[in-house]
Motif scaffolding. Structure first.
Motif, PDB file in Angstrom:
ATOM      1  N   LYS A 112       0.822  -1.234   0.000  1.00 44.41           N
ATOM      2  CA  LYS A 112       0.000   0.000   0.000  1.00 44.41           C
ATOM      3  C   LYS A 112       0.844   1.268   0.000  1.00 44.41           C
ATOM      4  O   LYS A 112       0.432   2.297   0.502  1.00 44.41           O
TER       5      LYS A 112
ATOM      6  N   GLU B 111      -0.292   4.154  -4.990  1.00 40.13           N
ATOM      7  CA  GLU B 111      -1.724   4.288  -5.253  1.00 40.13           C
ATOM      8  C   GLU B 111      -2.089   3.691  -6.608  1.00 40.13           C
ATOM      9  O   GLU B 111      -1.238   3.520  -7.483  1.00 40.13           O
TER      10      GLU B 111
ATOM     11  N   ASP C 200     -10.898  -1.766   0.258  1.00 42.25           N
ATOM     12  CA  ASP C 200     -10.701  -1.164  -1.058  1.00 42.25           C
ATOM     13  C   ASP C 200     -12.019  -0.973  -1.786  1.00 42.25           C
ATOM     14  O   ASP C 200     -12.136  -0.107  -2.640  1.00 42.25           O
TER      15      ASP C 200
END
Length: 126
Positions: free
Chosen positions: A67, A70, A124
């Protein structure tokens, strides 16, 4: 005696056809060896670039999975530009296809790509 002296004075020293052919063969052999060396250097450079690009894409994949990167982001490093695209897979709501491309800005070509499928986190989807 004077006639013999005149004939030898007018005679030009030159190479025979065999000597010229031998010199030509030697020059062509040296040229062929030089071209082979240059060719090997060029191939090694392409191989090094390909290996470096693969490592670069693997690092981007690791950053994405942690993570640190992006979705749908572009990143530039030296002459390499990386572009990431994500898309949902039809019929699999819990999976997503991630594509990472590495472009060479000097030659305007795609050097390599990395495509993988990952599970979609519930965080997500929101």
């Amino acid at each position: 005696m004077a006639k013999i002296m005149q004939k030898t004075a007018l005679r030009l020293n030159g190479s025979t056809l065999i000597e010229v052919l031998i010199a030509l063969v030697l020059l062509l052999t040296i040229f062929a060896l030089g071209m082979r060396i240059v060719s090997n250097l060029t191939l090694n450079d392409k191989s090094h670039t390909a290996q470096r690009t693969k490592l670069y894409l693997q690092q981007i994949k690791a950053n994405y999975q942690e993570k640190l990167w992006e979705n749908d982001q572009t990143l530039q490093h030296d002459h390499l530009v990386s572009r990431m695209e994500t898309e949902n897979i039809d019929g699999f709501a819990d999976r997503r296809k991630v594509k990472i491309y590495a472009y060479d800005t000097r030659q305007n070509i795609i050097l390599d790509s990395l495509i993988f499928i990952e599970p979609v986190d519930e965080t997500d989807q929101m």
